[in-house]
Design a protein around this motif. Structure first.
Motif, mmCIF file in Angstrom:
data_model
loop_
_atom_site.group_PDB
_atom_site.id
_atom_site.type_symbol
_atom_site.label_atom_id
_atom_site.label_comp_id
_atom_site.label_asym_id
_atom_site.label_seq_id
_atom_site.Cartn_x
_atom_site.Cartn_y
_atom_site.Cartn_z
ATOM 1 N N GLU A 1 0.825 -1.210 0.000
ATOM 2 C CA GLU A 1 0.000 0.000 0.000
ATOM 3 C C GLU A 1 0.858 1.258 0.000
ATOM 4 O O GLU A 1 1.756 1.427 0.832
ATOM 5 C CB GLU A 1 -0.929 0.008 1.212
ATOM 6 C CG GLU A 1 -1.882 1.201 1.228
ATOM 7 C CD GLU A 1 -2.717 1.252 2.503
ATOM 8 O OE1 GLU A 1 -3.551 2.177 2.609
ATOM 9 O OE2 GLU A 1 -2.515 0.393 3.382
ATOM 10 N N ASP B 1 -2.092 -6.697 -1.078
ATOM 11 C CA ASP B 1 -1.021 -6.108 -0.282
ATOM 12 C C ASP B 1 -0.126 -7.217 0.257
ATOM 13 O O ASP B 1 -0.576 -8.090 1.008
ATOM 14 C CB ASP B 1 -1.610 -5.288 0.863
ATOM 15 C CG ASP B 1 -0.577 -4.386 1.515
ATOM 16 O OD1 ASP B 1 0.542 -4.850 1.774
ATOM 17 O OD2 ASP B 1 -0.894 -3.203 1.761
ATOM 18 N N ASP C 1 0.405 -6.837 4.561
ATOM 19 C CA ASP C 1 -0.590 -7.271 5.543
ATOM 20 C C ASP C 1 -1.682 -8.148 4.935
ATOM 21 O O ASP C 1 -2.680 -8.426 5.583
ATOM 22 C CB ASP C 1 -1.227 -6.058 6.240
ATOM 23 C CG ASP C 1 -1.868 -5.095 5.244
ATOM 24 O OD1 ASP C 1 -2.062 -5.489 4.067
ATOM 25 O OD2 ASP C 1 -2.164 -3.957 5.626
ATOM 26 N N ARG C 2 -1.492 -8.575 3.672
ATOM 27 C CA ARG C 2 -2.364 -9.551 3.042
ATOM 28 C C ARG C 2 -3.814 -9.080 2.974
ATOM 29 O O ARG C 2 -4.749 -9.829 3.211
ATOM 30 C CB ARG C 2 -2.260 -10.898 3.755
ATOM 31 C CG ARG C 2 -0.851 -11.467 3.739
ATOM 32 C CD ARG C 2 -0.714 -12.681 4.637
ATOM 33 N NE ARG C 2 -1.611 -13.754 4.217
ATOM 34 C CZ ARG C 2 -1.376 -14.567 3.197
ATOM 35 N NH1 ARG C 2 -0.289 -14.398 2.466
ATOM 36 N NH2 ARG C 2 -2.216 -15.537 2.902
ATOM 37 N N THR C 3 -3.970 -7.811 2.631
ATOM 38 C CA THR C 3 -5.299 -7.260 2.388
ATOM 39 C C THR C 3 -5.402 -6.923 0.895
ATOM 40 O O THR C 3 -4.482 -7.158 0.123
ATOM 41 C CB THR C 3 -5.547 -5.997 3.240
ATOM 42 O OG1 THR C 3 -4.502 -5.048 2.976
ATOM 43 C CG2 THR C 3 -5.564 -6.349 4.719
ATOM 44 N N TRP C 4 -6.543 -6.338 0.525
ATOM 45 C CA TRP C 4 -6.806 -6.015 -0.867
ATOM 46 C C TRP C 4 -6.724 -4.513 -1.083
ATOM 47 O O TRP C 4 -7.181 -3.730 -0.256
ATOM 48 C CB TRP C 4 -8.195 -6.529 -1.272
ATOM 49 C CG TRP C 4 -8.333 -8.009 -1.084
ATOM 50 C CD1 TRP C 4 -8.583 -8.672 0.076
ATOM 51 C CD2 TRP C 4 -8.213 -9.005 -2.091
ATOM 52 N NE1 TRP C 4 -8.634 -10.031 -0.154
ATOM 53 C CE2 TRP C 4 -8.415 -10.254 -1.479
ATOM 54 C CE3 TRP C 4 -7.965 -8.956 -3.472
ATOM 55 C CZ2 TRP C 4 -8.371 -11.451 -2.183
ATOM 56 C CZ3 TRP C 4 -7.921 -10.149 -4.169
ATOM 57 C CH2 TRP C 4 -8.121 -11.382 -3.528
ATOM 58 N N VAL D 1 -7.625 0.803 0.538
ATOM 59 C CA VAL D 1 -7.854 -0.544 1.034
ATOM 60 C C VAL D 1 -9.296 -0.946 0.771
ATOM 61 O O VAL D 1 -10.232 -0.160 1.012
ATOM 62 C CB VAL D 1 -7.534 -0.635 2.545
ATOM 63 C CG1 VAL D 1 -7.840 -2.032 3.073
ATOM 64 C CG2 VAL D 1 -6.078 -0.277 2.793
ATOM 65 N N PRO E 1 -12.601 -7.140 2.719
ATOM 66 C CA PRO E 1 -12.316 -8.523 2.298
ATOM 67 C C PRO E 1 -13.458 -9.079 1.471
ATOM 68 O O PRO E 1 -14.607 -8.630 1.578
ATOM 69 C CB PRO E 1 -12.177 -9.285 3.625
ATOM 70 C CG PRO E 1 -12.923 -8.456 4.615
ATOM 71 C CD PRO E 1 -12.757 -7.035 4.178
ATOM 72 N N ASP F 1 -8.822 -16.366 4.787
ATOM 73 C CA ASP F 1 -9.077 -15.068 5.418
ATOM 74 C C ASP F 1 -8.313 -13.958 4.715
ATOM 75 O O ASP F 1 -8.759 -12.824 4.664
ATOM 76 C CB ASP F 1 -8.660 -15.106 6.897
ATOM 77 C CG ASP F 1 -9.541 -16.072 7.685
ATOM 78 O OD1 ASP F 1 -10.691 -16.279 7.260
ATOM 79 O OD2 ASP F 1 -9.078 -16.591 8.698
ATOM 80 N N GLY F 2 -7.155 -14.261 4.213
ATOM 81 C CA GLY F 2 -6.368 -13.286 3.478
ATOM 82 C C GLY F 2 -5.857 -13.912 2.214
ATOM 83 O O GLY F 2 -5.797 -15.124 2.092
ATOM 84 N N THR G 1 -12.841 -8.515 -5.865
ATOM 85 C CA THR G 1 -11.687 -9.404 -5.721
ATOM 86 C C THR G 1 -12.031 -10.789 -6.236
ATOM 87 O O THR G 1 -11.722 -11.795 -5.617
ATOM 88 C CB THR G 1 -11.275 -9.482 -4.242
ATOM 89 O OG1 THR G 1 -12.421 -9.832 -3.474
ATOM 90 C CG2 THR G 1 -10.741 -8.160 -3.768
#
Length: 361
Positions: free
Chosen positions: A100, A236, A239-242, A256, A259, A331-332, A356
């Protein structure tokens, strides 16, 4: 001393021909003299500059990708293995990763390298299809991302003022710049311009050292999105987010995303099974016996299964849950070397209504 007119004219014509040949050879050499032959695939690890780099590396260190999960399995437990490279649109959400508000490539340094080395800048411009003066703006319009799957490309090198072309596989985790259709156009570890790969002739061999998770059947190649991408949906790596990223070099506007939400697969409609004609009931015989059943209901010959009653042909309850069920959404997002959220084959399940949607393309 007087030079014969005919000899002088011939000499001038020869000199002119040699000059034209030299100029033409120079242009061909500066372009793709040794052209992107569809030969052996050059395997390039994420930090390997590869053959004949255009510039020094401008890749920005990224978080170490986590180990990829197991290969996707079918309901019977067998591993799904793709038989060859898969094409994915450059707009596919989750195809690329990043951090990010941090670019994977130092755009300023990359432009500086290409403008200071005029020979490299001119060669780069010819491959990119722009003028040398337009190279800075061309590079700024590209978007920094990180590959999430081993990816086929046509790579280029710069050697002795000439451009060399070759077919390559870039390892997942490689920092690249993509255009507004999502196609990789520059490799940050070497400054080399990229183009889509050529169609392979048969099964190509490889050059270089394969990385531990390299699988030829898991390699992808990127096709241009049908229209310019308004926003790239990437993952990302920190932190394994989108993340939603605007096209172009400016990553300060990264946003961000929530999820993904799993939407269960709708049950397939039941297929009606033709019912057998009802079996006639026995009729009384005037002599006091029973009329035998029709010949078609006679007992089957030995070795053949007996016919089942109509009740056994009734379809299963369509509302009953699948025994195996869809593969769970983690979860991620998972970082693959071709074995994460980008499946080896198109999966049966999708995340509909979510930006996603990496399970369909």
């Amino acid at each position: 001393m007087r030079t014969p007119t005919g000899a002088f004219t011939t000499a001038c014509a020869l000199v002119a021909a040699l000059l034209l040949t030299a100029c033409g050879a120079g242009r061909a050499g500066d372009g793709a003299d040794e052209g992107p032959a569809a030969g052996a695939l050059v395997l390039q690890a994420s930090d390997d500059p590869g053959p004949d780099p255009f510039t020094d590396s401008t890749a920005v260190p990224a978080p170490t990708p986590s180990p990829a999960g197991p290969a996707p399995r079918t309901a019977g437990g067998t591993v799904r293995v793709s038989t060859g490279p898969r094409s994915l649109s450059g707009a596919t959400p989750g195809l690329y990763g990043g951090t990010e508000r941090t670019g994977s490539c130092d755009i300023g340094r990359q432009i500086g390298h290409l403008t200071r080395d005029r020979a490299a800048g001119r060669a780069f411009a010819r491959v990119a299809g722009v003028s040398p003066e337009a190279v800075p703006d061309y590079v700024r319009a590209l978007t920094p991302v990180v590959l999430r799957a081993d990816t086929r490309v046509t790579g280029h090198g710069h050697r002795a003022g000439r451009v060399t072309g070759y077919q390559a596989v870039l390892q997942a985790g490689t920092a690249v710049l993509v255009d507004d259709r999502g196609v990789p156009r520059l490799r940050c570890a070497c400054g080399n311009p990229l183009r889509p790969p050529l169609a392979p002739r048969g099964t190509p061999g490889t050059r270089g050292t394969p990385w531990p998770r390299y699988r030829p059947g898991a390699v992808v190649f990127v096709t241009p999105a049908p229209r310019p991408v308004a926003d790239f949906t990437i993952i990302d790596l920190a932190d394994r987010t989108w993340i939603e990223r605007r096209p172009g070099h400016d990553v300060r506007h990264d946003r961000v995303l929530p999820p993904p939400v799993w939407v269960p697969r709708s049950p397939a409609p039941a297929t009606p099974v033709p019912s057998r004609p009802s079996r006639p009931s026995p009729e009384a015989d005037p002599a006091g016996g029973v009329v035998p059943p029709p010949p078609q209901d006679a007992a089957p010959p030995p070795g053949e299964p007996a016919p089942r009653d109509a009740a056994e042909h009734e379809p299963e309850d369509p509302g009953a849950p699948d025994e195996a069920g869809p593969e769970a959404v983690p979860d991620g997002p998972d970082l693959p070397d071709g074995a994460g959220l980008i499946p080896d084959e198109p999966a049966d399940d999708s995340i509909f209504g979510s930006p996603t949607d990496v399970f369909s393309n």
